[in-house]
Design a protein around this motif. Structure first.
Motif, mmCIF file in Angstrom:
data_model
loop_
_atom_site.group_PDB
_atom_site.id
_atom_site.type_symbol
_atom_site.label_atom_id
_atom_site.label_comp_id
_atom_site.label_asym_id
_atom_site.label_seq_id
_atom_site.Cartn_x
_atom_site.Cartn_y
_atom_site.Cartn_z
ATOM 1 N N ILE A 1 25.667 4.801 5.699
ATOM 2 C CA ILE A 1 24.518 3.958 5.391
ATOM 3 C C ILE A 1 24.500 3.565 3.917
ATOM 4 O O ILE A 1 24.724 4.395 3.031
ATOM 5 C CB ILE A 1 23.198 4.684 5.746
ATOM 6 N N LYS A 2 24.206 2.280 3.684
ATOM 7 C CA LYS A 2 24.058 1.751 2.323
ATOM 8 C C LYS A 2 22.792 0.914 2.256
ATOM 9 O O LYS A 2 22.291 0.444 3.290
ATOM 10 C CB LYS A 2 25.270 0.884 1.948
ATOM 11 N N LEU A 3 22.286 0.709 1.036
ATOM 12 C CA LEU A 3 21.146 -0.183 0.852
ATOM 13 C C LEU A 3 21.526 -1.576 1.333
ATOM 14 O O LEU A 3 22.628 -2.059 1.067
ATOM 15 C CB LEU A 3 20.726 -0.245 -0.617
ATOM 16 N N GLY A 4 20.627 -2.205 2.062
ATOM 17 C CA GLY A 4 20.873 -3.554 2.547
ATOM 18 C C GLY A 4 21.562 -3.622 3.888
ATOM 19 O O GLY A 4 21.725 -4.705 4.459
ATOM 20 N N ASP A 5 21.986 -2.461 4.424
ATOM 21 C CA ASP A 5 22.630 -2.456 5.740
ATOM 22 C C ASP A 5 21.661 -2.928 6.819
ATOM 23 O O ASP A 5 20.448 -2.697 6.737
ATOM 24 C CB ASP A 5 23.113 -1.050 6.097
ATOM 25 N N SER A 6 22.210 -3.551 7.851
ATOM 26 C CA SER A 6 21.426 -3.941 9.022
ATOM 27 C C SER A 6 21.511 -2.849 10.070
ATOM 28 O O SER A 6 22.603 -2.378 10.392
ATOM 29 C CB SER A 6 21.958 -5.252 9.609
ATOM 30 N N ILE A 7 20.356 -2.448 10.584
ATOM 31 C CA ILE A 7 20.295 -1.452 11.647
ATOM 32 C C ILE A 7 19.382 -1.984 12.742
ATOM 33 O O ILE A 7 18.294 -2.508 12.470
ATOM 34 C CB ILE A 7 19.762 -0.101 11.120
ATOM 35 N N SER A 8 19.844 -1.865 13.983
ATOM 36 C CA SER A 8 19.008 -2.232 15.119
ATOM 37 C C SER A 8 18.058 -1.080 15.403
ATOM 38 O O SER A 8 18.481 0.040 15.691
ATOM 39 C CB SER A 8 19.889 -2.517 16.342
ATOM 40 N N VAL A 9 16.759 -1.370 15.300
ATOM 41 C CA VAL A 9 15.716 -0.377 15.585
ATOM 42 C C VAL A 9 14.954 -0.881 16.809
ATOM 43 O O VAL A 9 14.302 -1.922 16.753
ATOM 44 C CB VAL A 9 14.753 -0.205 14.394
ATOM 45 N N ASN A 10 15.090 -0.173 17.930
ATOM 46 C CA ASN A 10 14.527 -0.658 19.194
ATOM 47 C C ASN A 10 14.940 -2.105 19.456
ATOM 48 O O ASN A 10 14.166 -2.906 19.975
ATOM 49 C CB ASN A 10 12.999 -0.533 19.218
ATOM 50 N N GLY A 11 16.187 -2.438 19.051
ATOM 51 C CA GLY A 11 16.724 -3.761 19.329
ATOM 52 C C GLY A 11 16.431 -4.809 18.286
ATOM 53 O O GLY A 11 16.928 -5.935 18.379
ATOM 54 N N CYS A 12 15.630 -4.480 17.281
ATOM 55 C CA CYS A 12 15.256 -5.440 16.245
ATOM 56 C C CYS A 12 16.061 -5.170 14.977
ATOM 57 O O CYS A 12 16.064 -4.057 14.458
ATOM 58 C CB CYS A 12 13.763 -5.333 15.950
ATOM 59 N N CYS A 13 16.753 -6.192 14.478
ATOM 60 C CA CYS A 13 17.570 -6.053 13.274
ATOM 61 C C CYS A 13 16.669 -5.858 12.055
ATOM 62 O O CYS A 13 15.856 -6.722 11.723
ATOM 63 C CB CYS A 13 18.439 -7.296 13.099
ATOM 64 N N GLN A 14 16.829 -4.704 11.390
ATOM 65 C CA GLN A 14 16.041 -4.375 10.210
ATOM 66 C C GLN A 14 16.980 -3.983 9.068
ATOM 67 O O GLN A 14 18.110 -3.554 9.293
ATOM 68 C CB GLN A 14 15.078 -3.234 10.512
ATOM 69 N N THR A 15 16.481 -4.124 7.834
ATOM 70 C CA THR A 15 17.301 -3.875 6.647
ATOM 71 C C THR A 15 16.921 -2.554 5.995
ATOM 72 O O THR A 15 15.730 -2.274 5.792
ATOM 73 C CB THR A 15 17.109 -5.016 5.627
#
Length: 201
Positions: free
Chosen positions: A35-49
Motif C-alpha cells: 500500500i502507498k499513498l494515492g493507491d486505488s482500493i475497491s471498498v465494497n466495489g467502490c474505487c477509493q483513494t
C-alpha cells in the motif's frame, strides 16, 4: 481497474463526518502488502483513494465525497462493520472475475434469501433501479459490493444470485439479509455498447 475477486475483508475502526463527506479508517490484513499513498482500493466495489496508512498498510484511511455517499451504501456504514477490499489489478493479474471499474452505478436491496445445502449455498433476490434493469442479463456479470458475480435470472426491477461457500467465507456476503443495501456496478461492456449504439446527433 479491478477484477471483482475480493482479496480480503476490512473492519471500519473510525468514521469522521466532514462538511461535505466522510473520512473512514479501516483495519485489515493483506498478503504481501504494498500500500502507498494515492493507491486505488475497491471498498465494497467502490474505487477509493488511500489518503493515509500505517502498520505497513494494515490500517488505512480513505475519504468519500458527498456524491459517493449519495450513490453507494457508505452513508449506512457503521464502526465495526466489515467491508470487501481489493487492490487495483496489475498487468500480470489473472482476470478471474470480470473487468470492474469501481464506479458504482446504483444500489440494490436484498429482498429474499434462501439457504440450501445446509446453509453453505445461499440464493438471493436483489432489487435494483429500473434504469439498471436493461443492463442485467441472465448469466451476465455484475459486481455486488465489489464481488464479481453471475446473474442467475433477471426480471424488471430485480435479479437473482447464488453464492457458493468460498464467496461467503471470503466476503461480507455472509452478513447480507433482507433489507441489506448493496453497491451495484453493471458490466462495463454493456455500458459502452449502449453508448456506441446510440443514434449520432
Amino acid at each position: 481497474m479491478f477484477t471483482g475477486l475480493v482479496e480480503t475483508k476490512g473492519t471500519i475502526l473510525e468514521i469522521l463526518d466532514t462538511s461535505d463527506g466522510r473520512d473512514f479508517l479501516v483495519t485489515t490484513s493483506w498478503v504481501n502488502s504494498d500500500i502507498k499513498l494515492g493507491d486505488s482500493i475497491s471498498v465494497n466495489g467502490c474505487c477509493q483513494t488511500v489518503t493515509e496508512f500505517s502498520d505497513e498498510g494494515s490500517k488505512f484511511r480513505f475519504y468519500s465525497t458527498f456524491k459517493t455517499l449519495e450513490l453507494t451504501n457508505f452513508g449506512l456504514l457503521k464502526v465495526g462493520e466489515e467491508v470487501n477490499l481489493e487492490r487495483s489489478a496489475l498487468p500480470t493479474t489473472r482476470l478471474g472475475g470480470h473487468i470492474v471499474s469501481g464506479h458504482i452505478d446504483g444500489i440494490g436491496k436484498i429482498l429474499t434469501l434462501e439457504k440450501r445445502e445446509g446453509g453453505s449455498v445461499i440464493c438471493y433476490t436483489v432489487s435494483n433501479d429500473s434504469v439498471l434493469s436493461k443492463y442485467i442479463a441472465p448469466r451476465g456479470s455484475i459486481t455486488v459490493d465489489g464481488i464479481s458475480l453471475t446473474v442467475v435470472d433477471s426480471r424488471a426491477g430485480e435479479f437473482d444470485l447464488v453464492l457458493i461457500p468460498e464467496t461467503l467465507k471470503k466476503t461480507n456476503a455472509k452478513f447480507w439479509k433482507p433489507g441489506t443495501i448493496l453497491n451495484l456496478e453493471i458490466d462495463l461492456v454493456a455500458r459502452y455498447l449502449e453508448q456506441l449504439l446510440k443514434p449520432q446527433q
